[in-house]
Scaffold this motif. Structure first.
Motif, short mmCIF file in Angstrom:
data_model
loop_
_atom_site.label_atom_id
_atom_site.label_comp_id
_atom_site.label_asym_id
_atom_site.label_seq_id
_atom_site.Cartn_x
_atom_site.Cartn_y
_atom_site.Cartn_z
N GLN A 126 73.20 91.68 -8.39
CA GLN A 126 74.42 91.47 -9.18
C GLN A 126 74.22 90.32 -10.16
OE1 GLN A 126 77.45 92.90 -10.45
NE2 GLN A 126 77.44 93.59 -8.34
N LEU A 127 73.52 89.29 -9.72
CA LEU A 127 73.25 88.14 -10.59
C LEU A 127 72.40 88.55 -11.79
CD1 LEU A 127 73.41 85.10 -11.16
CD2 LEU A 127 71.46 84.79 -9.62
N GLU A 128 71.47 89.47 -11.58
CA GLU A 128 70.65 89.96 -12.68
C GLU A 128 71.50 90.69 -13.72
OE1 GLU A 128 67.13 92.08 -11.57
OE2 GLU A 128 66.59 90.57 -10.08
N LEU A 129 72.56 91.35 -13.27
CA LEU A 129 73.45 92.05 -14.20
C LEU A 129 74.40 91.09 -14.91
CD1 LEU A 129 74.49 95.13 -12.03
CD2 LEU A 129 72.95 95.12 -14.01
N CYS A 130 74.97 90.17 -14.14
CA CYS A 130 76.00 89.27 -14.68
C CYS A 130 75.43 88.03 -15.35
CB CYS A 130 76.97 88.86 -13.57
SG CYS A 130 77.86 90.24 -12.86
N LEU A 131 74.26 87.59 -14.90
CA LEU A 131 73.55 86.43 -15.46
C LEU A 131 74.24 85.09 -15.23
CD1 LEU A 131 72.46 88.00 -18.86
CD2 LEU A 131 71.15 87.89 -16.73
N VAL A 132 75.30 85.07 -14.43
CA VAL A 132 76.02 83.83 -14.14
C VAL A 132 76.28 83.76 -12.64
CG1 VAL A 132 78.14 82.53 -14.55
CG2 VAL A 132 77.14 83.85 -16.40
N ARG A 133 75.90 82.65 -12.03
CA ARG A 133 76.17 82.46 -10.60
C ARG A 133 77.65 82.18 -10.39
NH1 ARG A 133 71.48 81.15 -7.45
NH2 ARG A 133 72.77 80.20 -5.87
N MET A 134 78.18 82.71 -9.32
CA MET A 134 79.57 82.39 -9.00
C MET A 134 79.64 80.92 -8.59
SD MET A 134 82.21 84.20 -6.44
CE MET A 134 82.85 83.13 -5.16
N PRO A 135 80.50 80.16 -9.23
CA PRO A 135 80.61 78.74 -8.86
C PRO A 135 81.40 78.59 -7.56
CG PRO A 135 82.20 79.26 -10.56
CD PRO A 135 81.38 80.51 -10.34
N ASN A 136 81.10 77.53 -6.85
CA ASN A 136 81.88 77.21 -5.66
C ASN A 136 83.19 76.61 -6.14
OD1 ASN A 136 82.98 76.17 -3.30
ND2 ASN A 136 80.98 75.65 -2.45
N GLN A 137 84.29 77.27 -5.81
CA GLN A 137 85.61 76.82 -6.25
C GLN A 137 86.23 75.81 -5.28
OE1 GLN A 137 87.05 77.43 -9.09
NE2 GLN A 137 85.74 79.04 -9.87
N ASN A 138 85.50 75.45 -4.22
CA ASN A 138 85.98 74.50 -3.23
C ASN A 138 87.34 74.90 -2.66
OD1 ASN A 138 83.69 72.73 -3.39
ND2 ASN A 138 84.48 72.09 -5.36
N LEU A 139 87.46 76.16 -2.31
CA LEU A 139 88.69 76.67 -1.74
C LEU A 139 88.79 76.31 -0.26
CD1 LEU A 139 88.53 80.21 -3.35
CD2 LEU A 139 90.13 78.40 -3.96
N SER A 140 89.98 76.07 0.20
CA SER A 140 90.20 75.83 1.62
C SER A 140 90.08 77.17 2.35
CB SER A 140 91.59 75.23 1.86
OG SER A 140 92.58 76.21 1.59
N ASP A 141 89.95 77.11 3.67
CA ASP A 141 89.90 78.33 4.47
C ASP A 141 91.17 79.15 4.27
OD1 ASP A 141 87.54 77.25 5.34
OD2 ASP A 141 88.22 76.89 7.39
#
Length: 158
Positions: A126-141
């Motif tokens: 998926q990263l090869e298609l999108c070219l952008v890593r999903m950032p860690n949004q620091n969401l709580s559980d």
């Protein structure tokens, strides 16, 4: 005069973006990789992902209040990169995600994206298609659980 200033600014930006390539190579330092039991890709469980969630109980019925909260959070933190359909924006669309992946996988990915991207072959593709890593949004559980419930609602769970 405005055209000249604009051209000058563009030139400065181009120069700034390209002139550091040699310096970047000289300033790159190598650090030994941290070794741990979870850094072994062969130990990765693609059905669960990697993170603290081993089992997430979702129930047969949708928690409407939780889904509503999840939509609010998603609109704020996720919608700039993800559409709620199957259409890709920056990242992949969300349609069908809760049917394709177990709740544990989704919760672990939402709260712990980097190690999962490093180890999950599907995420790497998926990263090869999108070219952008999903950032860690620091969401709580709790926020992650709300987003999961919204994803379930988005996929038609009632």
């Amino acid at each position: 005069m405005k055209k000249l200033m604009t051209l000058g600014m563009i030139g400065i930006l181009l120069y700034a973006c390209t002139s550091n390539t040699n310096n970047d190579q000289q300033n790159t330092r190598s650090f030994p990789e941290e070794k741990s039991a979870t850094s072994d890709p062969s130990a990765y469980d693609p059905t669960r992902g990697e993170g603290k969630f081993d089992a997430v109980e979702v129930g047969d019925k949708l928690d409407v209040a939780l889904a509503k909260e999840g939509k609010t959070i998603s609109d704020l933190k996720c919608a700039s990169c993800h559409k709620y359909t199957d259409e890709r924006l920056v990242g992949p669309g969300w349609a069908g995600v809760s049917e394709k992946h177990k709740p544990e996988w989704i919760m672990n990915f939402i709260t712990n994206p980097d190690p999962m991207i490093d180890k999950d072959p599907e995420l790497q593709a998926q990263l090869e298609l999108c070219l952008v890593r999903m950032p860690n949004q620091n969401l709580s559980d709790e926020e992650a659980r709300s987003i999961l419930e919204f994803m379930r609602q988005n996929d038609g769970v009632q």
